[in-house]
Design a protein around this motif. Structure first.
Motif, PDB file in Angstrom:
ATOM      1  N   ASN A 215      -8.137  -0.628   1.645  1.00 17.23           N
ATOM      2  CA  ASN A 215      -7.131  -1.294   0.816  1.00 17.23           C
ATOM      3  C   ASN A 215      -7.146  -2.807   0.980  1.00 17.23           C
ATOM      4  N   ARG A 216      -7.375  -3.265   2.201  1.00 15.74           N
ATOM      5  CA  ARG A 216      -7.338  -4.710   2.442  1.00 15.74           C
ATOM      6  C   ARG A 216      -8.414  -5.415   1.618  1.00 15.74           C
ATOM      7  N   ARG A 220      -7.425  -7.830  -1.528  1.00 15.47           N
ATOM      8  CA  ARG A 220      -7.861  -9.221  -1.452  1.00 15.47           C
ATOM      9  C   ARG A 220      -8.681  -9.592  -2.681  1.00 15.47           C
ATOM     10  N   ALA A 221      -9.541  -8.674  -3.121  1.00 14.06           N
ATOM     11  CA  ALA A 221     -10.350  -8.936  -4.311  1.00 14.06           C
ATOM     12  C   ALA A 221      -9.479  -9.029  -5.566  1.00 14.06           C
ATOM     13  N   LEU A 222      -8.486  -8.136  -5.682  1.00 17.01           N
ATOM     14  CA  LEU A 222      -7.600  -8.159  -6.838  1.00 17.01           C
ATOM     15  C   LEU A 222      -6.737  -9.421  -6.871  1.00 17.01           C
ATOM     16  N   LEU A 223      -6.456  -9.966  -5.709  1.00 16.00           N
ATOM     17  CA  LEU A 223      -5.606 -11.156  -5.611  1.00 16.00           C
ATOM     18  C   LEU A 223      -6.411 -12.454  -5.594  1.00 16.00           C
ATOM     19  N   ALA A 224      -7.721 -12.356  -5.725  1.00 16.13           N
ATOM     20  CA  ALA A 224      -8.578 -13.552  -5.694  1.00 16.13           C
ATOM     21  C   ALA A 224      -8.521 -14.252  -7.046  1.00 16.13           C
ATOM     22  N   GLN A 225      -7.418 -14.939  -7.299  1.00 20.54           N
ATOM     23  CA  GLN A 225      -7.207 -15.673  -8.537  1.00 20.54           C
ATOM     24  C   GLN A 225      -6.981 -17.147  -8.219  1.00 20.54           C
ATOM     25  N   PRO A 226      -7.439 -18.059  -9.083  1.00 25.99           N
ATOM     26  CA  PRO A 226      -7.228 -19.481  -8.813  1.00 25.99           C
ATOM     27  C   PRO A 226      -5.759 -19.877  -8.731  1.00 25.99           C
ATOM     28  N   SER A 259       2.450  -5.159   0.625  1.00 28.27           N
ATOM     29  CA  SER A 259       1.949  -4.330   1.718  1.00 28.27           C
ATOM     30  C   SER A 259       1.367  -3.057   1.134  1.00 28.27           C
ATOM     31  N   SER A 260       0.522  -2.393   1.897  1.00 29.36           N
ATOM     32  CA  SER A 260       0.029  -1.072   1.499  1.00 29.36           C
ATOM     33  C   SER A 260       0.274  -0.108   2.643  1.00 29.36           C
ATOM     34  N   GLY A 261       0.810   1.062   2.288  1.00 26.55           N
ATOM     35  CA  GLY A 261       1.108   2.075   3.294  1.00 26.55           C
ATOM     36  C   GLY A 261       2.528   1.955   3.810  1.00 26.55           C
ATOM     37  N   GLY A 262       3.019   3.083   4.347  1.00 28.70           N
ATOM     38  CA  GLY A 262       4.315   3.073   5.010  1.00 28.70           C
ATOM     39  C   GLY A 262       5.516   3.077   4.098  1.00 28.70           C
ATOM     40  N   VAL A 263       5.336   3.402   2.789  1.00 31.35           N
ATOM     41  CA  VAL A 263       6.479   3.366   1.874  1.00 31.35           C
ATOM     42  C   VAL A 263       6.947   4.761   1.475  1.00 31.35           C
ATOM     43  N   SER A 264       6.404   5.803   2.113  1.00 34.60           N
ATOM     44  CA  SER A 264       6.843   7.148   1.819  1.00 34.60           C
ATOM     45  C   SER A 264       8.038   7.492   2.704  1.00 34.60           C
ATOM     46  N   ALA A 265       8.306   8.760   2.887  1.00 28.97           N
ATOM     47  CA  ALA A 265       9.511   9.167   3.613  1.00 28.97           C
ATOM     48  C   ALA A 265       9.197   9.799   4.965  1.00 28.97           C
ATOM     49  N   GLY A 266       7.979   9.627   5.472  1.00 28.93           N
ATOM     50  CA  GLY A 266       7.622  10.209   6.752  1.00 28.93           C
ATOM     51  C   GLY A 266       8.242   9.472   7.925  1.00 28.93           C
ATOM     52  N   GLU A 267       8.226  10.091   9.091  1.00 29.31           N
ATOM     53  CA  GLU A 267       8.822   9.478  10.267  1.00 29.31           C
ATOM     54  C   GLU A 267       8.066   8.236  10.716  1.00 29.31           C
ATOM     55  N   GLU A 268       6.793   8.136  10.350  1.00 33.14           N
ATOM     56  CA  GLU A 268       6.014   6.956  10.724  1.00 33.14           C
ATOM     57  C   GLU A 268       5.898   5.937   9.594  1.00 33.14           C
ATOM     58  N   ASP A 269       6.669   6.152   8.514  1.00 27.48           N
ATOM     59  CA  ASP A 269       6.698   5.198   7.407  1.00 27.48           C
ATOM     60  C   ASP A 269       7.909   4.297   7.590  1.00 27.48           C
ATOM     61  N   ALA A 314      -4.185   5.238  -5.439  1.00 26.21           N
ATOM     62  CA  ALA A 314      -2.774   5.035  -5.759  1.00 26.21           C
ATOM     63  C   ALA A 314      -2.403   3.565  -5.638  1.00 26.21           C
ATOM     64  N   ALA A 315      -2.929   2.897  -4.621  1.00 25.61           N
ATOM     65  CA  ALA A 315      -2.651   1.466  -4.448  1.00 25.61           C
ATOM     66  C   ALA A 315      -3.223   0.661  -5.602  1.00 25.61           C
TER      67      ALA A 315
END
Length: 417
Positions: A215-216, A220-226, A259-269, A314-315
């Motif tokens: 994802n990183r 980063r590639a998707l956000l590489a805009q001037p 951010s990516s990850g950690g937005v679900s409802a699990g105990e480690e999110d 999904a991201a």
């Protein structure tokens, strides 16, 4: 002071449609206001903040649209053919004030100024030259092959409105009207981090239960805009305190935090709980989208926050459908491109209705109307990387469509064209 509990409540809150989520996310954005002055040579890909005024007409003088002969249509009355002596030669860059003598023609080249007294240019392929004489068989209409002064752009008027992306053709337009520089919005500051104790960077050794952080690289590639100034905060382990501190720091230093990850409802999110403790105001929690239902959007410490799912496909989908339009508005862009094109399904697909689905597709054939005939790639699972990497586009399937049949009209967003 009691902490608001809407973040935790959001884990089981109502699900929004994709369109409603996009609109609500865009509504949460404060458009850019800060500007900086840039010479045209440094402005490619930036966002125009203030419309400049053209300093000269474009073109600045009447000029020839092609190589040929400048004539006065008044000299070509009656029946032809007509014989006119060639009285002069005018090339591009000629600074003389030339007057066409009545009853004559002047050899002229593309971009050269039209001599006073001439009102048409006959292209060289439509006349015959006989020594110093020009033989004209067909009389031209007035203004033929003449680019008139100011017909492209008038001096004193703005060539472009604010909020437009400064592309190469647009910079050329500004340069052609004598504008040496522009007022552009400053770059949008975007902070990026990934969450997950299982993540490792490519090239490092993997232990059992660990995966590489794709994802990183993708984000980063998707956000590489001037028009974006990106700060990458790396990988955050699944630790509530560390995540909260990172969110606070990123929100203080940036206009937008992703951010990516950690937005679900699990105990480690831990993202939602960290946002709650930072008094975040959330606008979107769950979206009726496949892939990518767990999604968090809101504001924290003055910054827009977008929490994307951890699964790569999904991201990618939620970034394109929800985050990118909001980023464009935050940067001051007023143009919202619509890249969807009509296509037809070349496959059958039974699915569970209720969520808008984005399917990786490719095509190598078109129907009689020129529409791509789409072939579905892979199962479209939210964690899959190979289908999206091989895809020529992403097809959209509406929420109320339980089955896709070959020949059925669909929309597709090209990725390679």
């Amino acid at each position: 002071m009691a902490q608001p509990d809407f973040c935790s409540a959001g884990k089981t809150g109502a699900t929004l449609s994709v369109d409603a989520a996009r609109l609500r996310t865009i509504a949460a954005v404060a458009p850019m206001r800060e500007t900086e002055e840039l010479p045209l040579g440094q402005a490619l890909g930036r966002v125009l903040a203030e419309p400049p005024c053209a300093r000269v007409h474009l073109p600045p003088f009447d000029n020839a649209a092609m190589d040929g002969y400048a004539v006065s249509t008044r000299d070509l009355a009656g029946e032809g053919p007509w014989r006119l002596p060639v009285s002069g030669r005018i090339a591009a860059g000629d600074t003389r004030a030339v007057t066409l003598r009545p009853g004559t023609a002047a050899r002229i080249f593309t971009g050269a100024p039209i001599p006073s007294g001439a009102d048409a240019v006959i292209m060289q392929e439509r006349v015959r030259r006989d020594g110093d004489w020009l033989i004209v068989s067909e009389a031209p209409r007035a203004s033929l092959n003449i680019r008139r002064r100011g017909e492209d752009q008038r001096a004193g008027e703005p060539p472009l409105p604010s909020g437009h992306l400064l592309t190469a053709p647009r910079l050329a337009l500004l340069a052609g009207t004598g504008i040496p520089g522009v007022s552009a919005f400053r770059r949008l500051r975007v902070g990026l981090f990934s969450t997950g104790s299982e993540l490792r960077e490519p090239g490092s050794p993997l232990r059992h239960g660990q995966i590489y952080n794709s994802n990183r690289v993708m984000l980063r590639a998707l956000l590489a805009q001037p028009w974006i100034e990106l700060t990458d905060y790396g990988i955050l382990r699944d630790d509530a305190g560390a995540i909260r501190a990172a969110i606070r720091r990123a929100a203080e230093e940036n206009d937008v935090v992703i951010s990516s990850g950690g937005v679900s409802a699990g105990e480690e999110d831990h993202i939602l709980d960290a946002l709650r403790r930072e008094n975040a105001a959330l606008d979107v929690l769950k979206v009726a989208i496949r892939p990518g239902k767990p999604l968090t959007v809101g504001r924290v410490a003055g910054a827009l926050y977008v929490g994307l799912p951890g699964n790569p496909y999904a991201a990618a989908v939620t970034f394109g459908q929800i985050a990118r339009p909001a980023l464009r508005k935050a940067a001051g862009l007023t143009e919202m491109p619509d890249t969807w094109i009509p296509a037809v399904a070349g496959f059958d697909y039974d699915r569970r209705a209720g969520r808008r689905e984005y399917v990786p597709v490719t095509w190598d054939q078109r129907d009689a109307m020129g529409r791509p005939i789409l072939q579905r790639l892979g199962p479209g699972a939210s964690a899959s990387l190979s289908p999206i990497a091989a895809a020529r586009g992403i097809a959209v399937i509406d929420p109320d469509m339980p089955r896709v049949s070959a020949g059925q009209p669909l929309r597709v967003e090209p990725l390679l064209e």
